[in-house]
Design a protein around this motif. Structure first.
Motif, PDB file in Angstrom:
ATOM      1  N   HIS A   1       0.896  -1.187  -0.185  1.00  0.00           N
ATOM      2  CA  HIS A   1       0.156   0.061  -0.170  1.00  0.00           C
ATOM      3  C   HIS A   1       0.973   1.247  -0.064  1.00  0.00           C
ATOM      4  CE1 HIS A   1      -3.843  -2.108   0.402  1.00  0.00           C
ATOM      5  NE2 HIS A   1      -3.190  -2.824   1.401  1.00  0.00           N
ATOM      6  N   TYR A   2       1.926   1.049   0.542  1.00  0.00           N
ATOM      7  CA  TYR A   2       2.783   2.619   0.622  1.00  0.00           C
ATOM      8  C   TYR A   2       4.157   2.331  -0.068  1.00  0.00           C
ATOM      9  CZ  TYR A   2      -0.098   3.131   5.146  1.00  0.00           C
ATOM     10  OH  TYR A   2      -1.122   3.139   5.946  1.00  0.00           O
ATOM     11  N   ARG A   3       4.294   1.397  -0.803  1.00  0.00           N
ATOM     12  CA  ARG A   3       5.584   1.397  -1.617  1.00  0.00           C
ATOM     13  C   ARG A   3       6.874   1.451  -0.759  1.00  0.00           C
ATOM     14  NH1 ARG A   3       4.476   5.833  -5.900  1.00  0.00           N
ATOM     15  NH2 ARG A   3       2.750   6.283  -4.535  1.00  0.00           N
ATOM     16  N   LEU A   4       6.837   0.674   0.531  1.00  0.00           N
ATOM     17  CA  LEU A   4       7.795   0.709   1.202  1.00  0.00           C
ATOM     18  C   LEU A   4       8.752  -0.644   1.010  1.00  0.00           C
ATOM     19  CD1 LEU A   4       6.344   2.728   4.358  1.00  0.00           C
ATOM     20  CD2 LEU A   4       7.566   3.403   2.218  1.00  0.00           C
ATOM     21  N   GLN A   5      10.103  -0.600   1.056  1.00  0.00           N
ATOM     22  CA  GLN A   5      10.557  -1.857   1.130  1.00  0.00           C
ATOM     23  C   GLN A   5      11.187  -2.381   2.480  1.00  0.00           C
ATOM     24  OE1 GLN A   5      10.799  -4.090  -1.320  1.00  0.00           O
ATOM     25  NE2 GLN A   5      10.429  -2.969  -3.156  1.00  0.00           N
ATOM     26  N   LEU A   6      10.632  -3.054   3.245  1.00  0.00           N
ATOM     27  CA  LEU A   6      11.293  -3.315   4.353  1.00  0.00           C
ATOM     28  C   LEU A   6      11.290  -4.844   4.886  1.00  0.00           C
ATOM     29  CD1 LEU A   6       8.972  -2.665   6.772  1.00  0.00           C
ATOM     30  CD2 LEU A   6       9.645  -0.304   6.370  1.00  0.00           C
ATOM     31  N   SER A   7      12.109  -5.130   5.828  1.00  0.00           N
ATOM     32  CA  SER A   7      11.702  -6.708   6.230  1.00  0.00           C
ATOM     33  C   SER A   7      11.105  -6.489   7.785  1.00  0.00           C
ATOM     34  CB  SER A   7      12.995  -7.135   6.680  1.00  0.00           C
ATOM     35  OG  SER A   7      13.712  -6.468   7.656  1.00  0.00           O
ATOM     36  N   PRO A   8      10.568  -7.512   8.366  1.00  0.00           N
ATOM     37  CA  PRO A   8       9.848  -7.546   9.638  1.00  0.00           C
ATOM     38  C   PRO A   8      10.911  -7.144  10.674  1.00  0.00           C
ATOM     39  CG  PRO A   8       9.274  -9.566   8.619  1.00  0.00           C
ATOM     40  CD  PRO A   8      10.488  -9.054   7.714  1.00  0.00           C
ATOM     41  N   GLN A   9      12.356  -7.327  10.188  1.00  0.00           N
ATOM     42  CA  GLN A   9      13.301  -6.786  11.503  1.00  0.00           C
ATOM     43  C   GLN A   9      13.682  -5.375  11.607  1.00  0.00           C
ATOM     44  OE1 GLN A   9      13.780  -9.747   9.140  1.00  0.00           O
ATOM     45  NE2 GLN A   9      13.215 -10.927  11.060  1.00  0.00           N
ATOM     46  N   GLU A  10      12.869  -4.847  10.512  1.00  0.00           N
ATOM     47  CA  GLU A  10      12.991  -3.381  10.503  1.00  0.00           C
ATOM     48  C   GLU A  10      11.953  -2.386  11.074  1.00  0.00           C
ATOM     49  OE1 GLU A  10      16.254  -2.886   6.878  1.00  0.00           O
ATOM     50  OE2 GLU A  10      14.193  -3.395   6.318  1.00  0.00           O
ATOM     51  N   LEU A  11      11.007  -3.294  11.562  1.00  0.00           N
ATOM     52  CA  LEU A  11       9.692  -2.799  12.413  1.00  0.00           C
ATOM     53  C   LEU A  11       9.834  -3.034  13.883  1.00  0.00           C
ATOM     54  CD1 LEU A  11       6.959  -3.896   9.858  1.00  0.00           C
ATOM     55  CD2 LEU A  11       7.566  -1.480  10.442  1.00  0.00           C
ATOM     56  N   LEU A  12       9.580  -1.960  14.494  1.00  0.00           N
ATOM     57  CA  LEU A  12       9.427  -2.068  16.145  1.00  0.00           C
ATOM     58  C   LEU A  12       7.908  -1.680  16.313  1.00  0.00           C
ATOM     59  CD1 LEU A  12      10.688  -2.257  19.136  1.00  0.00           C
ATOM     60  CD2 LEU A  12      10.675   0.358  18.823  1.00  0.00           C
ATOM     61  N   ILE A  13       7.233  -2.546  17.248  1.00  0.00           N
ATOM     62  CA  ILE A  13       5.812  -2.108  17.689  1.00  0.00           C
ATOM     63  C   ILE A  13       5.878  -1.306  18.727  1.00  0.00           C
ATOM     64  CG2 ILE A  13       3.552  -3.139  18.279  1.00  0.00           C
ATOM     65  CD1 ILE A  13       4.414  -3.766  15.427  1.00  0.00           C
ATOM     66  N   THR A  14       5.194  -0.144  19.003  1.00  0.00           N
ATOM     67  CA  THR A  14       5.152   0.715  20.219  1.00  0.00           C
ATOM     68  C   THR A  14       3.695   1.023  20.511  1.00  0.00           C
ATOM     69  OG1 THR A  14       5.095   2.834  18.817  1.00  0.00           O
ATOM     70  CG2 THR A  14       7.355   2.058  19.345  1.00  0.00           C
ATOM     71  N   SER A  15       3.727   1.646  21.751  1.00  0.00           N
ATOM     72  CA  SER A  15       2.145   1.698  22.429  1.00  0.00           C
ATOM     73  C   SER A  15       1.879   3.343  21.914  1.00  0.00           C
ATOM     74  CB  SER A  15       2.293   1.745  23.630  1.00  0.00           C
ATOM     75  OG  SER A  15       2.534   0.534  24.247  1.00  0.00           O
ATOM     76  N   GLY A  16       1.431   3.461  20.313  1.00  0.00           N
ATOM     77  CA  GLY A  16       1.153   4.807  19.989  1.00  0.00           C
ATOM     78  C   GLY A  16       2.380   5.428  19.302  1.00  0.00           C
ATOM     79  N   ALA A  17       2.224   6.376  18.515  1.00  0.00           N
ATOM     80  CA  ALA A  17       3.115   7.295  17.948  1.00  0.00           C
ATOM     81  C   ALA A  17       3.728   8.012  18.878  1.00  0.00           C
ATOM     82  CB  ALA A  17       2.528   8.314  16.718  1.00  0.00           C
TER      83      ALA A  17
END
Lengths: 471, 471
Positions: free
Chosen positions: B167-183
């Motif tokens: 949807h956003y045309r971003l190339q990234l792996s799950p290792q490049e994501l962190l889940i936080t509690s809100g922005a």
């Protein structure tokens, strides 16, 4: 796993002075070719021993940050002072230590899990809990679309203030409670409000290693207070309060992590008086209060406090529903107002759904039933671990509550060496030096008996002891 | 409500210098009767105008912290330097500003709610969501007893990396994501890693007021970048990057809060190149990407970044399920490792339950359906507010997305005066000066059209305009 470097673990005082000086150089307060303060002068300013400052200067000289001229003193080197590890994509990060070796250990999946002071999810009433979730949606159909207030759900805080009164003998109003996402967030918020670079903080020795990392991150100076089966040496604590004027004492006085010790009631009252006298906040972390095997423990420090010198962190969520991450912090005005603002900046309030589920389960008769069973199950776990250890020649004090054994290996065996070997065999535990503010206690380890199943507990302990014999 | 004091809101540069100096005095770096640096010297050190330092010295002198001797210079007063408001139960808190007036405003219950950029819970698919919760318990019966990993649930991060790609045309792996509690937690963690006292940070003018409070808390120096319907003036941005070497630029470039402006695609590529050249992290906060009324907006800055200079904060949770507080942060190695450690110290990971519910709802066809309807409902809300405003003589640029109108009052009316009156009538909005890093923009206000129902929206706007006419 990134092996925690020795320096990160021990972080002795001279290194804190080193970081402090490096920070001032990096900030441009001390510029290239500036003359630095004398060893004597800086030692007086920071209230540390001259030898400590001397060691910091030597390290700065060895690494080329500082040079010595004609015996006239120390000077800032003209070289680029930014250290490599401080540079994140070119953007420098604040100078103080950022590590969490405990979290690194716990990120490793292992078969024999003795490093997590968590309760086996199989021992928790998972099916009951899903009933309460459904109930929450019936009661609050818009719960998913709604933010909690920053301080936490009103209904939950009211219920908890009643609960604390009834069960823990604490007098407090709902306005004196803040809901946080776990005890760790509470410790982090409090440290952010109270501690700055080189500020002294009293910590138990040993203690919860992540709290040490949080205080190091703030640049604070760790002052150890020994904890024994008899509690603290209050004369020694008073001497430290007089000498260092610490801003706070982080304590875990009930079924202490990692030792399991409980500070006796008479010391609680006395220590609160010392805290008032020396204006030192007592931060009482109390996650194991309800996990006892014999008598219930004495009332919290908070119960003895009339002047607002105790902050009470009650993370009973460990045995209620760890997946919800609900913790309550009790403290008085005006600290509470500060804490609410800090929480508002940190995450704007914990999720409402989690608070509502927690509330409805927590007030149910099922919880008390479950708690009775859980105590028995954990005692059985503890006894299995002790049974297995009986033949080892290792030493420990049988705890009366909590989730851990604090074990001493024979002097010939190092816990880090054992740790390196045991991780290869998929067995994890916490090496004692991580729990020690001084980074010593190298023959100690923390073994959590709460997470592994009974079978894995027996099997893992046998393997661990075999590895130790081979070392 | 504690009325936000003027100083807290405006926090001009001389006050930051003042705080910086006061901090050094309080820490004992500058002691009683020490001679302070010359105005010229300090201005050079801090890269600010001499007049700014002069104003800070004057304020220090006026308040008795500093005295002048025989025209030879400024000296530290021997008086007790600890200011009252810095003392919390006797324990001094770090010296930098701790305020969140936006949170103070939002803590007030009002009938006509125009201050919260939140979506009316009535517009969210609450009933559907409770189905997904039940599903989660069937799939993961032990979810309540289990901690998430610090970085966030693996399954959720995999799903999001696919979603961002599609949807956003971003190339990234799950290792490049962190889940936080809100922005907000994401901004707070990043600021904690990147910013220290007096560090320059670029911020849009106007911008999200809580981000300003977070940066002030770190002691950072706010450097404003004007945002207009055409985006930024890139020459001006480059000049600021050259002059101040800022560590980061906090931006909200898509349906910007509070103005609704969107930075055009061509500027995105150019600004990423500038960021690389000047080694300035771009922190792209993107909560309104999916809330558009016409065309979908251009791809995120993150899509143009090849060197790891953009950190992307995606808090789509606003329209999925605000009550869960799920946000994803995308960034590259090695910043991600730092961020994970910071998260581990802050709260040891967001609750697993929330991540699993979010995951299952987010991947459902129902979400896309709901999103289409929500866009229409929000556009209707926006048009109602604009209709009501049509007769007011107030000015605004019709936004193509987001949740707010950024309105200019006639010069004769002050937004704070209107705010004081409107709160008496149970109408809230955000006074423009809170959104301005310079604390000006006193004839501006932010009106959120997303939270109040259609009826309350009409009624509240009429009352607000009447109040303004009376002023």
């Amino acid at each position: 796993m990134k092996q925690p470097a020795k320096e990160d673990q021990s972080h002795p005082l001279f290194r804190q002075v080193y970081e402090y000086m490096l920070n001032r150089m990096e900030r441009g307060e001390w510029k290239a070719h500036d003359k630095l303060p004398s060893i004597r002068g800086l030692a007086e300013e920071l209230k540390v021993h001259r030898l400590t400052v001397f060691k910091a200067y030597r390290e700065l000289t060895d690494s080329g940050k500082v040079y010595v001229k004609d015996k006239s003193g120390y000077y800032v080197s003209p070289a680029n002072l930014l250290r490599e590890e401080r540079t994140v994509e070119g953007a420098a990060v604040p100078a103080y230590s950022l590590t969490n070796p405990m979290s690194d250990i716990q990120r490793m999946p292992v078969t024999y899990q003795f490093s997590q002071a968590l309760i086996d999810p199989g021992l928790l009433p998972n099916l009951f809990l899903s009933d309460y979730v459904k109930k929450v949606f019936d009661l609050y159909p818009k719960v998913m679309g709604t933010y909690s207030s920053v301080q936490g759900d009103d209904e939950l805080r009211e219920t908890l203030s009643e609960h604390f009164h009834k069960h823990y003998r604490l007098q407090l109003s709902p306005q004196e409670l803040l809901i946080t996402s776990g005890a760790q967030q509470a410790i982090n918020l409090i440290a952010g409000l109270v501690l700055g670079p080189m500020d002294p903080v009293l910590v138990e020795r040993p203690t919860y290693s992540v709290a040490l990392d949080i205080f190091r991150r703030a640049g604070a100076r760790l002052i150890p207070v020994e904890i024994t089966p008899e509690g603290y040496d209050l004369e020694a604590v008073e001497a430290l309060m007089r000498k260092f004027k610490p801003r706070m004492f982080y304590m875990n006085p009930t079924h202490h992590n990692p030792t399991g010790y409980t500070v006796p009631a008479r010391q609680r009252k006395q220590l609160v008086e010392l805290a008032e006298q020396y204006r030192c906040l007592l931060v009482e972390d109390d996650p194991f209060r309800d996990i006892y095997f014999g008598e219930a423990p004495p009332a919290p420090f908070f119960a003895y406090d009339t002047e607002g010198w105790v902050i009470y962190i009650s993370s009973f969520s460990k045995y209620v529903a760890p997946g919800l991450r609900i913790c309550a912090v009790a403290c008085r005005h005006p600290f509470m107002e500060r804490l609410i603002t800090a929480k508002s900046l940190a995450d704007n309030g914990s999720p409402l759904l989690n608070q509502k589920i927690f509330l409805h389960y927590y007030t149910s008769p099922r919880l008390q039933q479950h708690l009775g069973k859980l105590r028995i199950a954990l005692q059985v776990h503890k006894e299995i671990m002790e049974e297995e250890l009986a033949s080892s020649g290792w030493e420990w004090t049988a705890p009366e509550g909590g989730l851990n054994l604090w074990v001493k290996l024979p002097d010939s065996v190092s816990a880090s060496a054992l740790f390196a070997r045991s991780m290869e065999q998929s067995i994890s535990f916490v090496p004692g030096e991580l729990c020690d503010p001084l980074g010593e206690m190298k023959s100690r380890l923390r073994l959590s008996y709460s997470f592994a199943s009974e079978t894995l507990l027996r099997e893992g302990m046998r393997r661990l002891m075999k590895l130790a014999r081979e070392l």
